[in-house]
Design an enzyme around this catalytic site. Sequence first.
Site, PDB file in Angstrom:
ATOM      1  N   MET A 101       0.818  -1.213   0.000  1.00 34.26           N
ATOM      2  CA  MET A 101       0.000   0.000   0.000  1.00 34.26           C
ATOM      3  C   MET A 101       0.854   1.266   0.000  1.00 34.26           C
ATOM      4  O   MET A 101       0.666   2.158   0.833  1.00 34.26           O
ATOM      5  CB  MET A 101      -0.955  -0.036   1.206  1.00 34.26           C
ATOM      6  CG  MET A 101      -1.978  -1.145   1.098  1.00 34.26           C
ATOM      7  SD  MET A 101      -2.833  -1.129  -0.503  1.00 34.26           S
ATOM      8  CE  MET A 101      -4.126  -2.320  -0.239  1.00 34.26           C
ATOM      9  N   ASN A 118       1.499  -6.136 -10.155  1.00 36.79           N
ATOM     10  CA  ASN A 118       0.644  -5.780  -9.028  1.00 36.79           C
ATOM     11  C   ASN A 118      -0.654  -6.554  -9.171  1.00 36.79           C
ATOM     12  O   ASN A 118      -1.085  -6.858 -10.280  1.00 36.79           O
ATOM     13  CB  ASN A 118       0.347  -4.275  -9.047  1.00 36.79           C
ATOM     14  CG  ASN A 118      -0.552  -3.855  -7.900  1.00 36.79           C
ATOM     15  OD1 ASN A 118      -0.350  -4.277  -6.751  1.00 36.79           O
ATOM     16  ND2 ASN A 118      -1.562  -3.045  -8.179  1.00 36.79           N
ATOM     17  N   HIS A 120      -4.716  -6.264  -8.125  1.00 40.29           N
ATOM     18  CA  HIS A 120      -5.693  -5.249  -7.707  1.00 40.29           C
ATOM     19  C   HIS A 120      -7.087  -5.880  -7.716  1.00 40.29           C
ATOM     20  O   HIS A 120      -7.430  -6.588  -8.663  1.00 40.29           O
ATOM     21  CB  HIS A 120      -5.624  -4.063  -8.678  1.00 40.29           C
ATOM     22  CG  HIS A 120      -6.571  -2.969  -8.313  1.00 40.29           C
ATOM     23  ND1 HIS A 120      -6.339  -2.099  -7.263  1.00 40.29           N
ATOM     24  CD2 HIS A 120      -7.769  -2.621  -8.832  1.00 40.29           C
ATOM     25  CE1 HIS A 120      -7.346  -1.255  -7.168  1.00 40.29           C
ATOM     26  NE2 HIS A 120      -8.232  -1.547  -8.105  1.00 40.29           N
ATOM     27  N   THR A 152       3.234   0.449 -13.925  1.00 39.68           N
ATOM     28  CA  THR A 152       3.757   1.653 -14.558  1.00 39.68           C
ATOM     29  C   THR A 152       3.600   2.791 -13.539  1.00 39.68           C
ATOM     30  O   THR A 152       3.088   2.564 -12.439  1.00 39.68           O
ATOM     31  CB  THR A 152       2.991   1.975 -15.852  1.00 39.68           C
ATOM     32  OG1 THR A 152       1.590   2.043 -15.541  1.00 39.68           O
ATOM     33  CG2 THR A 152       3.222   0.910 -16.921  1.00 39.68           C
TER      34      THR A 152
HETATM   35  C1  GAR Z   1      -5.688  -7.808  -1.976  1.00 40.21           C
HETATM   36  O1  GAR Z   1      -7.075  -7.874  -2.110  1.00 40.21           O
HETATM   37  C2  GAR Z   1      -5.074  -7.002  -3.098  1.00 40.21           C
HETATM   38  O2  GAR Z   1      -5.727  -7.178  -4.321  1.00 40.21           O
HETATM   39  C3  GAR Z   1      -5.263  -5.605  -2.584  1.00 40.21           C
HETATM   40  O3  GAR Z   1      -4.973  -5.680  -1.209  1.00 40.21           O
HETATM   41  C4  GAR Z   1      -5.285  -6.988  -0.751  1.00 40.21           C
HETATM   42  C5  GAR Z   1      -4.069  -7.542  -0.080  1.00 40.21           C
HETATM   43  O4  GAR Z   1      -4.352  -8.769   0.511  1.00 40.21           O
HETATM   44  N1  GAR Z   1      -4.420  -4.679  -3.248  1.00 40.21           N
HETATM   45  C6  GAR Z   1      -4.774  -3.442  -3.541  1.00 40.21           C
HETATM   46  O5  GAR Z   1      -5.855  -2.965  -3.250  1.00 40.21           O
HETATM   47  C7  GAR Z   1      -3.722  -2.636  -4.294  1.00 40.21           C
HETATM   48  N2  GAR Z   1      -4.323  -1.536  -4.957  1.00 40.21           N
HETATM   49  P1  GAR Z   1      -3.204  -9.715   1.013  1.00 40.21           P
HETATM   50  O6  GAR Z   1      -2.267  -8.862   1.880  1.00 40.21           O
HETATM   51  O7  GAR Z   1      -3.915 -10.736   1.841  1.00 40.21           O
HETATM   52  O8  GAR Z   1      -2.502 -10.289  -0.180  1.00 40.21           O
END
Ligand code: GAR
Length: 224
Positions: A101, A118, A120, A152
């Site tokens: 994040m 990444n 998302h 990017t």
């Molecule tokens: C996941 O849902 C991922 O897609 C999201 O954070 C979560 C992390 O979960 N990522 C974003 O929102 C990035 N923009 P995790 O720590 O259990 O893998």
Amino acid sequence: MSISRTTSLRVAVLASGRGSNLQAIIDAIEAGQAQAQIVAVISNKKDAVALERARKYGLKDLFVDPKPFAGRPDSREAYDRSLLAILQQHEVGLVLLAGYMKIVTAVLVNAYANRMMNIHPSLLPSFPGLDVQKKTIDWGCKLAGCTVHFVTEGVDEGPIIIQAAVPILDDDTPETLAARILVQEHKIYPRAVQLFAEGRLRVDGRRVLIEDAKPGGVAIVSPT
Ligand code: GAR
């Protein structure tokens, strides 16, 4: 641009939170479904569960504290320069942002162009940014999903590698939808890593072409 085949793909995972996607990648590697090795798990959060997971599996875990960089005009770039040094030191060939994040700067993006992914939790380009499961429900969408893309400079804007869709149910909350999407995240992220490891991803402008992909043609419809 064609990405060369790598025999022993050295991966670093950047994560800020619970690290369930990291876990999915660890599991896929252990199951022989992703030919890669995780050489470092790096976090900007000292207490990230992702770091605990790394330690549990004997993986190198690194907390890189953003605080010493705060207040400088180039604080984000300086932070990324320190990350880049670590990545280079570990001869990392692929960087995976997994619930990381923190917005990455050109320092990392340029050094790892088409070698940084990444995940998302939306069907990009819809709903970049934060709180996307709530935004997807509030918008009235019938399908949600997740996307693995190359990174990017634009947030959640890079070329799309793989996506999965799930239905949105009338009684969904952001939490129930997030859980349904997460199941798919855990499938497509290791899959993207393996496609990269096999050297099957070719970036052509905004498009990522996948060599020898199975023909699709099956629609995902909701409601059925
Ligand atoms: C996941 O849902 C991922 O897609 C999201 O954070 C979560 C992390 O979960 N990522 C974003 O929102 C990035 N923009 P995790 O720590 O259990 O893998």
